[in-house]
Design a protein around this motif. Structure first.
Motif, PDB file in Angstrom:
ATOM      1  N   ARG A  30     -82.191  87.959 -35.658  1.00  0.00           N
ATOM      2  CA  ARG A  30     -83.802  87.912 -35.126  1.00  0.00           C
ATOM      3  C   ARG A  30     -84.446  88.966 -36.199  1.00  0.00           C
ATOM      4  NH1 ARG A  30     -86.645  91.786 -32.795  1.00  0.00           N
ATOM      5  NH2 ARG A  30     -84.714  92.828 -32.247  1.00  0.00           N
ATOM      6  N   LEU A  31     -83.968  90.122 -36.647  1.00  0.00           N
ATOM      7  CA  LEU A  31     -84.379  91.081 -37.613  1.00  0.00           C
ATOM      8  C   LEU A  31     -84.501  90.456 -38.947  1.00  0.00           C
ATOM      9  CD1 LEU A  31     -82.721  94.346 -36.365  1.00  0.00           C
ATOM     10  CD2 LEU A  31     -85.112  93.638 -36.006  1.00  0.00           C
ATOM     11  N   PHE A  32     -83.591  89.736 -39.474  1.00  0.00           N
ATOM     12  CA  PHE A  32     -83.488  89.055 -40.858  1.00  0.00           C
ATOM     13  C   PHE A  32     -84.518  87.941 -40.862  1.00  0.00           C
ATOM     14  CE2 PHE A  32     -79.827  91.786 -41.252  1.00  0.00           C
ATOM     15  CZ  PHE A  32     -80.345  92.677 -42.238  1.00  0.00           C
TER      16      PHE A  32
ATOM     17  N   ASN B   6     -79.243  89.755 -32.542  1.00  0.00           N
ATOM     18  CA  ASN B   6     -80.206  90.654 -32.791  1.00  0.00           C
ATOM     19  C   ASN B   6     -80.401  90.565 -34.478  1.00  0.00           C
ATOM     20  OD1 ASN B   6     -82.403  92.359 -32.143  1.00  0.00           O
ATOM     21  ND2 ASN B   6     -80.742  94.303 -32.825  1.00  0.00           N
ATOM     22  N   PHE B   7     -79.459  90.775 -35.142  1.00  0.00           N
ATOM     23  CA  PHE B   7     -79.570  90.872 -36.453  1.00  0.00           C
ATOM     24  C   PHE B   7     -80.209  89.821 -37.137  1.00  0.00           C
ATOM     25  CE2 PHE B   7     -75.286  93.694 -36.571  1.00  0.00           C
ATOM     26  CZ  PHE B   7     -76.118  94.647 -36.615  1.00  0.00           C
TER      27      PHE B   7
END
Lengths: 332, 570
Positions: free
Chosen positions: A54-56, A51-52
């Protein structure tokens, strides 16, 4: 001349694209990314790690990431730092300004010290003075910057022990208090004085290698020019030694040095190097090192792209300066 | 002792405003604290943000925890859960539900009360996967969410998907809802409170308020006069006027600053730094105290083998318990401490951090340095002869050799690996040691699995349940073996970890984790080496710090997460 300058500017575009693309590629080639360090933290699950990413935007192909970065750059936006979550320029700007204090002072230091010594050494070749400065130059070139900085810190500590109070500060750029009031509430001139006082030792460290190098270049240039036919002619004409040295030898000998001034431009924005890390100077180098360790791509790219642009402009500037000081060179 | 009238006045006012203050216990009750002064600490790198939803490393979160409160934390003296913003709690529903009662009267530095709304809002933002908060791990257990709800203005309730032993530790930052709410609704919550924010806009609910931030240089915090904490006599805390972090990236430069008396605390890295500090104290140039080897840090260094090796011969060898025990017999921990740690440190035999006294046990199998025994054990598993190069070979003539990697640049690990490789070579085990970059190491462990043996470490802590990703069979950090074939001891470890995380009674938990340590130490899926020492030093003018016998590396030099008990002696 105008056409030449325009042509040179057009050349900058492909060079810039090539250089930044290569830099981006090299960063991606190194294994791992900004999130890798969290992967060995036992308290995160795989899904959280993904998820990290994806966010970055780290899960996207690197060409997409580069295209995004480039389109931002063209609009004057250096990107969003991964670790600071804020505009890269906002992070870089104060660091560049801090570094400039050191860089400008050390450039002045280098030129003011090395040119006279270079002239002296050339005019009195193989004298004891020349030998002394030659030895000094080898020392200056050989001693590693970070080690010299550490020696300086302990020198400052030793001074403090010997004299009972601080002759030079032990690292840092600003005192906590100036004359008993908080630094930022003190008068502006006192603030500057305090910064300059902190800069003395770092400038010596940052300038030593440059001084040693430039001194040798200046000496060689002078020696070479001294052998030229026109110098013999000038002497034969019966000109005074003073005129021969300053008008005929020196003016020709400094041409390459003046031409190299253009290259100082990227240096101004490039940080003063390891001395900043060791002496806790809040410049660009510690920031960039941090960014490299944590693979904060956009901080690294921001700094690289600024350097690339300035290097290219500096290069152009050098060529123009050369044409200006050397009547033999003309661009058309 | 006479107190100035204004302190009494503040006291009376404090008692009036704050009905339920938190009492912070001083480590040394015989000291009489004084108000005022600067406390000077050091940090190796800048805070990257003041936004708790963005912070990804300790240089940021350490600063944030000074001004944004947590619900609970460990009691620094007993290690048991203790309320911070929480006054008390009730455990219901066999531990599946916990009701937390907040302190009434606690206020943000802008005057607004700290209420259940702030807590629920913060929990919601931390748990939102689209925000990317590092604290998201505190809001899920095995992928199922922990549900937070408001009961009234000063009561919140947490519902857990299954019983969870560390449920009472809720260490995530609570933000003022009235400041963050709008940004969250607009999807810009991560843009709040970045390093360019004016400190005056940053609202505090902790002991300190951000006062100044000069990038790359220092962070200055001033005391929060509205803080909800008091000392045992009821005096308002903190005592300090200002808390100053100087940013010094280079550890030698930080040492020079401490030697010059410009830092109040310092943690010496190795024997050389300890010696420099002692020298200076002895020569009378520094009025300070140092406690060398007072404790060990929670960082670990261990070797593990790749049981999923593509080379089935190697995979089988690494799976053999006797082989791993023989390798453990080749680890000369005394020399490692002497040469890699500069003489200060302790041997480690099992996975729980030595300072985590609530669970640590020394009663485990220890395979001490004994090359003869190692050679004998290797002979028992078939390595009886040596080839022309002096390397042991098995019956089929295959030489006993494998690669060992560690992360480049970590001097301690590089030396440990070298020492091990040299000792192994002496009895004919050819360990081909090469350091590689950290990120490449991580890639080999998690993705490519093309390594033989790796020396690395994981940061431990107080709570063994947080290690579940290492020890449970499907854990992403079950690094030595990703299955599908598991040994029976691995299944036992998995079971113990699951039990440990869901058992609530402390004495039973300890039993479980003692058993866990014994199983690991006996079977050596990870072979632990040595743990570096914790060597705290402080100037003598600083009060409110732990005396020598109470020092432990989990807490640091003072109790609680922030220097509320710390004061400058007059």
């Amino acid at each position: 001349m105008t056409a030449y300058i325009i042509r040179r500017f057009l050349h900058l575009i492909p060079t810039f694209l090539g250089a930044t693309f290569l830099a981006f590629l090299v960063i991606q080639l190194a294994p791992g990314d900004f999130i890798t360090r969290l992967e060995l933290d036992p308290s995160y699950d795989r899904a959280q790690i993904e998820n990290f990413r994806r966010l970055f935007g780290l899960d996207q192909p690197f060409t997409v990431q580069y295209a995004k970065w480039l389109s931002g750059f063209l609009k004057g936006y250096l990107g969003l730092s991964l670790s600071y979550q804020t505009d890269v320029w906002q992070v870089l700007k104060p660091r560049i300004l801090n570094s400039m204090v050191l860089v400008i002072s050390s450039i002045v230091f280098v030129y003011v010290v090395s040119i006279p010594i270079g002239i002296y050494s050339a005019l009195r070749q193989y004298s004891w003075g020349d030998r002394f400065w030659t030895t000094f130059a080898f020392f200056g070139l050989a001693v590693p910057n970070f080690f010299f900085a550490l020696l300086m810190l302990y020198f400052a500590l030793w001074l403090k022990d010997t004299f009972g109070h601080e002759i030079f500060p032990i690292g840092g750029m600003r005192s906590l208090y100036v004359d008993g009031v908080d630094f930022f509430e003190a008068p502006k001139w006192r603030q500057w004085l305090d910064v300059m006082w902190h800069a003395v030792l770092p400038v010596i460290v940052a300038g030593t290698a440059g001084t040693a190098g430039l001194m040798r270049v200046m000496r060689t240039q002078m020696l070479e020019t001294k052998m030229q036919d026109y110098v013999r002619t000038a002497r034969a004409k019966g000109l005074s030694e003073r005129v021969v040295i300053y008008k005929h030898i020196l003016r020709n000998a400094v041409i390459p040095i003046i031409a190299s001034i253009g290259f100082l431009l990227p240096e101004l924005f490039g940080g003063a190097g390891f001395v900043e890390v060791v002496m806790a100077w809040p410049g660009l180098t510690p920031l960039i090192l941090d960014a490299i360790f944590s693979i904060d791509v956009y901080i690294i790219m921001g700094s690289i792209s600024i350097s690339v642009v300035l290097l290219m402009i500096g290069n152009l500037l050098s060529d123009l300066l050369l044409a200006w000081v050397d009547p033999r060179i003309r661009y058309s | 002792m006479k107190k100035p009238i204004w302190i009494l006045a503040v006291l009376a006012l404090g008692a009036l405003v704050l009905a339920q203050p938190k009492v912070f216990k001083a480590p040394n009750p015989s000291e009489s604290p004084a108000y005022g002064g600067d406390f000077r600490d050091v940090s190796t790198s800048d805070p990257k943000t003041f936004n708790p939803f963005v912070a990804k490393e300790t240089s940021s979160s350490d600063v944030i925890s000074l001004f944004l409160p947590w619900l609970t934390d460990y009691n620094p003296y007993t290690g048991e859960p203790e309320g911070l913003l929480v006054k008390s709690w009730e455990i219901k529903n066999n531990g599946l539900t916990i009701v937390f009662h907040l302190r009434e009267g606690a206020v943000w530095s802008d005057g607004k009360p700290i209420t259940a709304d702030d807590v629920i809002f913060s929990a919601k933002v931390h748990a939102d996967p689209d925000v990317g908060s590092n604290s998201i791990k505190s809001f899920e257990i095995d992928g199922s969410p922990i549900v937070w709800s408001k009961i009234d203005d000063y009561t919140v309730q947490a519902d857990f998907p299954k019983p969870f032993a560390p449920a009472l530790i809720q260490g995530w930052s609570i933000v003022p809802k009235h400041v963050f709410e709008k940004a969250y609704a607009e999807g810009t919550v991560t843009e709040m409170w970045d390093v360019g924010t004016d400190p005056a806009q940053i609202v505090s609910g902790g002991p300190f308020i951000l006062d100044q931030f000069v990038q790359g240089e220092r962070v200055v915090l001033k005391k929060n006069p509205n803080f909800w904490g008091v000392d045992e006599k009821g005096n308002p805390l903190p005592y300090l006027d200002r808390y100053i972090f100087t940013i010094v990236p280079d550890i030698n430069a930080a040492l020079a600053k401490f030697l010059a008396g410009e830092l109040d605390l310092y943690g010496a890295r190795d024997a050389d730094q300890v010696a420099q500090i002692i020298d200076r104290i002895d020569s009378g140039k520094l009025d300070a105290t140092i406690f060398p080897n007072a404790d060990v840090t929670t960082s670990t260094n261990f070797v593990f083998f790749n049981w999923n090796n593509e080379d089935t011969w190697k995979a089988e060898l690494f799976r053999n318990k006797k082989f791993r025990q023989a390798m453990a017999h080749l680890m000369d921990k005394e020399s490692m401490i002497e040469l890699a740690l500069g003489g200060l440190g302790q041997p480690q035999w099992s996975p729980i951090s030595i300072p985590a006294k609530a669970f640590f046990t020394d009663d485990v199998a220890k395979f001490e340095y004994d090359p003869a025994k190692a050679a004998q054990m290797l002979a028992e598993i078939g390595f009886r002869n040596k080839n022309a190069q002096g390397v042991l070979v098995d019956a089929s003539g295959r030489a006993l050799e494998f690669r060992l990697a560690t992360n480049q640049g970590n001097n301690v690990r590089e030396k440990i690996a070298q020492l091990f490789a040299e000792d192994a070579k002496k009895i004919g085990v050819n360990v081909k040691y090469a350091p590689i970059a950290f990120n490449e190491l991580v890639r080999q462990i998690l993705n490519t699995r093309d390594f033989d043996a790796i020396l690395i470490g994981l940061t431990g802590g107080r709570e063994p349940a947080f290690g579940r990703n290492v020890w449970e069979l499907d854990g992403p950090l079950h690094m030595w073996n990703y299955g599908p074939d598991f040994e029976s001891f691995e299944i036992l470890i998995d079971k113990l970890m699951k039990q440990g995380a869901t058992t609530l009674e402390q004495s039973k938990r300890r039993e479980i984790y003692v058993r866990f340590q014994q199983v690991v130490a006996e079977n050596l899926p990870l072979t632990y080496t040595v743990a570096p020492a914790y060597n705290p030093a402080r100037l003598n003018k600083i009060g409110g710090l732990f005396p020598k016998e109470q020092i432990n590396s989990l807490e640091g030099q003072y109790p609680y997460n922030y220097p509320v008990t710390v004061f400058i002696k007059k």
